[in-house]
Design an enzyme around this catalytic site. Sequence first.
Site, PDB file in Angstrom:
ATOM      1  CG  ASP A 132       1.193  -5.770   0.112  1.00 29.10           C
ATOM      2  OD1 ASP A 132       1.536  -6.788   0.719  1.00 29.10           O
ATOM      3  OD2 ASP A 132       1.307  -4.621   0.567  1.00 29.10           O
TER       4      ASP A 132
HETATM    5  C1  GLC Z   1       2.858  -0.829  -1.055  1.00 30.53           C
HETATM    6  C2  GLC Z   1       3.149  -1.482   0.276  1.00 30.53           C
HETATM    7  C3  GLC Z   1       4.372  -2.355   0.227  1.00 30.53           C
HETATM    8  C4  GLC Z   1       4.314  -3.272  -0.934  1.00 30.53           C
HETATM    9  C5  GLC Z   1       4.059  -2.518  -2.231  1.00 30.53           C
HETATM   10  C6  GLC Z   1       3.885  -3.433  -3.412  1.00 30.53           C
HETATM   11  O1  GLC Z   1       3.817   0.151  -1.304  1.00 30.53           O
HETATM   12  O2  GLC Z   1       3.299  -0.532   1.281  1.00 30.53           O
HETATM   13  O3  GLC Z   1       4.506  -3.095   1.405  1.00 30.53           O
HETATM   14  O4  GLC Z   1       5.511  -3.979  -0.992  1.00 30.53           O
HETATM   15  O5  GLC Z   1       2.908  -1.746  -2.105  1.00 30.53           O
HETATM   16  O6  GLC Z   1       2.694  -4.106  -3.389  1.00 30.53           O
HETATM   17  C1  GLC Z   2      -3.252  -2.341  -2.063  1.00 28.50           C
HETATM   18  C2  GLC Z   2      -2.208  -1.671  -2.916  1.00 28.50           C
HETATM   19  C3  GLC Z   2      -0.822  -2.056  -2.523  1.00 28.50           C
HETATM   20  C4  GLC Z   2      -0.670  -1.923  -1.046  1.00 28.50           C
HETATM   21  C5  GLC Z   2      -1.762  -2.690  -0.310  1.00 28.50           C
HETATM   22  C6  GLC Z   2      -1.557  -2.569   1.180  1.00 28.50           C
HETATM   23  O1  GLC Z   2      -3.250  -3.695  -2.321  1.00 28.50           O
HETATM   24  O2  GLC Z   2      -2.358  -1.946  -4.268  1.00 28.50           O
HETATM   25  O3  GLC Z   2       0.100  -1.253  -3.206  1.00 28.50           O
HETATM   26  O4  GLC Z   2       0.560  -2.421  -0.676  1.00 28.50           O
HETATM   27  O5  GLC Z   2      -3.000  -2.217  -0.701  1.00 28.50           O
HETATM   28  O6  GLC Z   2      -2.617  -2.122   1.892  1.00 28.50           O
END
Ligand code: GLC
Ligand code: GLC
Length: 814
Positions: free
Chosen positions: A487
Amino acid sequence: MKYGYFDDSLREYVITRPDTPLPWINYLGCQAYFGIISNTAGGYSFYRDARLRRITRYRYNNAPYDFGGRYIYLRDDTSGEFWSPSWQPTRRKLENYSCRHGMGYTIIGSKYQGIEASTRYFVPLDENLEIWQTTVTNHRPQAAELSVFSLIEFCLWDAQDDSTNFQRNFSIGEVEVEDRVIYHKTEYRERRDHFAFFACSEKTAGFDTQRDAFLGAYRGWDNPAAVERGQSGNSVAHGWAPIGSHHVKLSLKPSESRQIVFVLGYQENPRDRKFDPLDSQILNKKTAKEVIAKYLVPAKADAAFEKLRRYWEELLGLCQVDTPDVHTNRMVNIWNAYQCMATFNMSRSASFYESGIGRGLGFRDSNQDLLGFVHMVPGRARERILDLAATQLPTGGAYHQYQPLTKRGNNDVGSGFNDDPHWLILGVSAYIKETGVWSILDERVPYDNAPGSETPLYEHLQRSFRYTLDRLGPHGLPLIGRADWNDCLNLNCFSDSPGQSFQTTTNKDGKVAESVFIAALFVHAGRELAQIASRRGLPGECSSYLAEVSKMDATIRKQGWDGEWFIRAYDDFGRKVGSKECAEGKIFIETQGYCTLAGVGIDDGMAARALESTRKLLATKHGIVLQQPAYSKYYLELGEISSYPPGYKENAGIFCHNNPWVIIGETRVGNGDAAHDYYTRINPSAREEISDVHRCEPYVYAQMIAGRDAPTHGEAKNSWLTGTAAWNYFAITQWILGIRTDFDGLRIAPVIPGSWSGFKATRKFRGTTYQIEVQRAGPGNQVSLEVNGSSVPGNLVPLPPAGAKTVAVKATLR
Ligand code: GLC
Ligand code: GLC
């Protein structure tokens, strides 16, 4: 250093001192009424939606961290001393404190000056309420005169509004008290048809419903005036902060024990029968009275608890293993499966780290979570798949999240995460492999919930696949969009203003930046879809999928290979991300893991080299970090990943979710030792001994463990709600132990450590119980199968005749 121990026979983790490094929580509820509960009775409850139907109040990020809960105060009415058996909120020095977190229940108790008190908290199956059974025993040589006070603080329903909109909220709180039951009915006079109730089984000496009256001015929860003076104020809340507190007086002879039952619940009324009398403003309580009366009877509460215990025994019984490693057994048989059910119920909404107001159910997250729970609740997995698919867009893209109450796509976050659609293919294939129920593909499901847009679910998968082919970039790799699985890799964001969301800000038109990760995911999902197509009698379609897959596979090996490992992406300038050419972020875990998991480069040695590089450059004793070197500064062209200090979260933290991809990759190249070694590094039970370093619960996975660049290397955060649960469960059961569901049956293909002589397992699959015994007769992973005593070629156990109860499988490894 440890703060407790595992009691595997009871399936409990027993915490033996209350001052754990962080609140160590558990979940109550498994259907509609849920709660989180910490080892000191902190936490809150909600009905279905942690934001919109919050029943009790909890203050996140408080000092102490864990505040607001299901509290009991005891008072010695002779001496005036008072304490809380769960330690908080009074924090007296207790004897024999213990908190037993079990499957859907928590028992917290202790002894103080000869008085033992313990409360069992749980949510009965099929009810929208929680039960607290508080047992108080007098171990003194003389009689004890005691007061017991219960305490919860009501949330004014919408948790977001509750913690911000004080100009209104301080004036709207309303309660009623009748027959020792405290009813919370804020906003009931207008559009709400629901209320909460808090009941007590014993005769009460009083109650309080106004926070200020209970606490007294300028006092905290650790020193409430009502408890100090030993008498409730019978306060009725008008505005301000409604609470629920009962006061019960107990006279206990030496050795005498008494149980008090408290019931906290949620109830909806028919709109036309909200009030009683109809033309009044008095809450119609008839609908709740029966259920309240039922569970205030200790025997009924006990029976409900027994039912809950059996429910979990059955669920967990579906897959039980007996390996030479206690940590593997414990996680597979108990805690990892249990955590997978929590991710099914909560997605990423309510934990000690997820406030319950921020996020709905993630499209990508929920599909991946399915890998961990589909065997336990196939019917509900099916429903989840159909709900998710209904938020898919006609383009094949997907809303990134949906709200559980409305089941609608969440517009605030929108779509454009270009990996999302492929996870639906993987979720559906996991469902079919588990159940053999192909008819799900014919279910008619709308797009964006729009009536009239329905197509068979199968077409949703076709569109998912197409979505990527319609969005290829300059190197023939998938365009990344807002982000892919990571993300925080926001290659089109270019945000330079604080406060802008990295995930939803898009300053570039997105026609250049590409993701090698999505390419690998496409290969993986594409092969699954091809198998589905071929079994649906569509050979032409199957081969066209396979053709696209091998094209993408070739593109990865040409454009996505850096010499010793797979590149991560191309940025908006067409420059490599995750390459030796980069100053920082030269190598990333996601593509090493996902490419090898998807089978890219297995034949030509690329996979083995990528895994070797992973071991050399990314592996630490606490797990495999996300990338190296960590980003030391903010890069406009990379986005949120470089916003985190080095070693945390996506910036070179050990993001446990993706470690199992490498684990599966290692099994694909036949390396059981490496696979199980990585598995153990992040296994919470194996980390129990270093609880003071790890700090999170030793019984569940955390999303992240601080990486080697962090000053707190080895420290975990964001426990419970993480894709780590499902992926580790999937990796250990299906790839290391190799009990793998497939379209045509169960495959047995273990890739276990060389030192293991074998293992046993019981796996219920499509109605039949498979008794599996694996024995090592040589150093390799070559399997010979014997099924019910006869040898069978290959590693697929043929489906037994309909109605077969058990199948005995013997697998010999050479
Ligand atoms: C969080 C989110 C997931 C994403 C991950 C890596 O765990 O829930 O959707 O893939 O972060 O950024
Ligand atoms: C932030 C976190 C990531 C998560 C995302 C979703 O970017 O670092 O892990 O998946 O929020 O809300």
